[in-house]
Design an enzyme around this catalytic site. Structure first.
Site, PDB file in Angstrom:
ATOM      1  N   LYS A   1     -27.119   9.403  26.686  1.00  0.00           N
ATOM      2  CA  LYS A   1     -28.441   9.565  26.075  1.00  0.00           C
ATOM      3  C   LYS A   1     -29.510   8.890  26.935  1.00  0.00           C
ATOM      4  O   LYS A   1     -29.199   8.080  27.824  1.00  0.00           O
ATOM      5  CB  LYS A   1     -28.428   8.965  24.665  1.00  0.00           C
TER       6      LYS A   1
ATOM      7  N   TYR B   1     -53.252 -12.917  38.122  1.00  0.00           N
ATOM      8  CA  TYR B   1     -54.055 -12.855  36.893  1.00  0.00           C
ATOM      9  C   TYR B   1     -53.836 -14.078  36.014  1.00  0.00           C
ATOM     10  O   TYR B   1     -52.709 -14.568  35.871  1.00  0.00           O
ATOM     11  CB  TYR B   1     -53.664 -11.617  36.066  1.00  0.00           C
TER      12      TYR B   1
HETATM   13  C1  PLP Z   1     -25.843   4.350  22.090  1.00  0.00           C
HETATM   14  C2  PLP Z   1     -24.666   4.565  21.235  1.00  0.00           C
HETATM   15  C3  PLP Z   1     -23.370   4.300  21.724  1.00  0.00           C
HETATM   16  C4  PLP Z   1     -23.128   3.609  23.045  1.00  0.00           C
HETATM   17  O1  PLP Z   1     -23.385   2.238  22.869  1.00  0.00           O
HETATM   18  P1  PLP Z   1     -23.174   1.165  24.038  1.00  0.00           P
HETATM   19  O2  PLP Z   1     -23.429  -0.134  23.385  1.00  0.00           O
HETATM   20  O3  PLP Z   1     -24.201   1.488  25.063  1.00  0.00           O
HETATM   21  O4  PLP Z   1     -21.802   1.325  24.552  1.00  0.00           O
HETATM   22  C5  PLP Z   1     -22.294   4.645  20.935  1.00  0.00           C
HETATM   23  N1  PLP Z   1     -22.480   5.195  19.706  1.00  0.00           N
HETATM   24  C6  PLP Z   1     -23.707   5.422  19.196  1.00  0.00           C
HETATM   25  C7  PLP Z   1     -23.834   5.987  17.832  1.00  0.00           C
HETATM   26  C8  PLP Z   1     -24.838   5.105  19.927  1.00  0.00           C
HETATM   27  O5  PLP Z   1     -26.051   5.294  19.404  1.00  0.00           O
END
Ligand code: PLP
Length: 382
Positions: A52, A270
């Site tokens: 994702k 800054y």
């Molecule tokens: C993002 C996600 C994962 C992966 O999680 P990590 O901590 O990056 O391994 C797995 N299951 C769901 C439902 C997620 O949203």
């Protein structure tokens, strides 16, 4: 990207490296190795891959085929858009969209052979109606909430569903839940979620079950069920706090625009937030918060910030991070070791995403996903 949608060839990458302020190097072989390590550890459970948010910012178009080549067959993204983009590069993969079924999108899922993760009764009803109307039993996942209060059916709703077989016009291909605290070893909620999930799984015999993210996968066999869903551990983030990550994947080198002398007592950047206490040499670097380098990682008299590796030595930031620039104190390097056009390494050479995250008051996930599109990207280990 070229007009054909292909990533630029090596000449174009070379040109991009010259033009850009910073370059992000992504090691696809390290990602593949990390997947193989997790897959071997998880066996006999299957190992999926979570890609994702553009593979945690690292480029799904390159990362997903590398994972496929390593052996991954099941992939998770968040949105339908991401799922469709993934389908374009992996025609045969099993693809789940974690954020579920938005109203009216069932035909789009079906057209590309994508699977929604159904996380509420209305989503289940809509998918089921779509299957019934079309006379097709299309696979989809059912998400059950076991203690996170985010997405998923309540355990009561899931139980209800299991007690009235035949209500669904589709066969669930996956039953999943998500751990809230797996990154904190020994957290009581993790055990509670596991036990509750096991009870629900028993009510859906024959359906593939999945609970573990990266941290859950590493925690132990009781959390792995049939399919594990690692994300961050593939990309060089520490999945469990305090535990070392698998192989580092991302390297961020930013160009030094100039080296300058700074008299003792002057302030840098800054807000005049940090004063140098000795005659100093500063390297002004092409990296700022618009590049996804967190402003919170900056330095001040009150709180020291992040740093970078320059000529083999860790040099601290001095002063605030601005939009396109930050400044390193290179006084401790022998004079003449650093020249205009050299690079400073903000990730890599021993600086992990988690170390940078800690300096910025955030987590490795946010460091990676914030890296953005401004850097010249270079993929190695294909
Ligand atoms: C993002 C996600 C994962 C992966 O999680 P990590 O901590 O990056 O391994 C797995 N299951 C769901 C439902 C997620 O949203």
């Amino acid at each position: 990207m070229s007009a054909s949608g292909k990533l630029p060839d090596s000449a174009a990458v070379e040109a991009a490296l010259k033009e850009a302020g910073a370059r992000l190097t992504i090691n696809l072989a390290a990602i593949a190795d990390n997947w193989r390590t997790l897959s071997a550890l998880a066996a006999p459970a299957q190992c999926a891959a979570v890609v994702k948010a553009n593979a945690y910012g690292l480029g799904m178009e390159k990362v997903a085929p590398a994972l496929w080549k390593a052996g991954a067959r099941t992939f998770f993204v968040a949105h339908l858009k991401e799922a469709r983009d993934l389908r374009a590069v992996l025609p045969e993969a099993v693809i789940y969209a974690l954020n579920g079924l938005a109203p009216g999108t069932a035909p789009l899922f079906a057209a590309d052979g994508l699977r929604p993760v159904l996380g509420s009764m209305p989503e289940i009803a809509e998918w089921s109606d779509f299957c019934r109307d079309g006379g097709a039993d299309l696979p989809a996942a059912i998400h059950v909430d076991t203690g996170m209060q985010r997405l998923g059916l309540s355990p009561e709703e899931a139980t209800g569903l299991s007690e009235v077989p035949g209500t669904l016009a589709f066969t669930p291909s996956l039953l999943m839940s998500h751990l809230a605290c797996a990154d904190t070893p020994g957290h009581a909620l993790t055990e509670r979620q596991r036990d509750l999930f096991a009870e629900i799984v028993a009510r859906f015999p024959g359906v593939t079950a999945s609970l573990a993210n990266s941290a859950g996968t590493l925690t132990g066999a009781p959390f792995r069920f049939d399919l594990v869903r690692p994300g961050i551990a593939l990309y060089g983030g520490a999945a469990i706090s305090g535990a070392p990550p698998l192989k580092d994947v991302a390297r961020l080198d930013a160009r030094i625009i100039q080296v300058r002398a700074c008299p003792a007592g002057e302030t840098v950047g800054y807000g005049a937030a940090e004063r140098v206490t000795r005659p100093s040499r500063l390297a002004v670097v092409s990296l700022g918060y618009a590049d996804g380098f967190f402003r919170a990682a900056g330095s001040s008299d009150a709180r020291k910030g992040a740093g970078a590796m320059v000529a083999g030595r860790r040099c601290p930031l001095v002063g605030r991070v601005s939009m396109d620039l930050c400044t390193l104190d290179i006084t401790d390097l022998p004079e003449g070791t650093v020249a205009r056009g050299d690079f400073a390494t903000f990730l890599g050479d021993g600086i992990t995403v988690d170390a940078l995250a800690e300096k910025a008051g955030t987590i490795g996930y946010e460091v990676l996903t914030a890296l953005g599109r401004r850097h010249a990207r270079q993929y190695v280990g294909e």
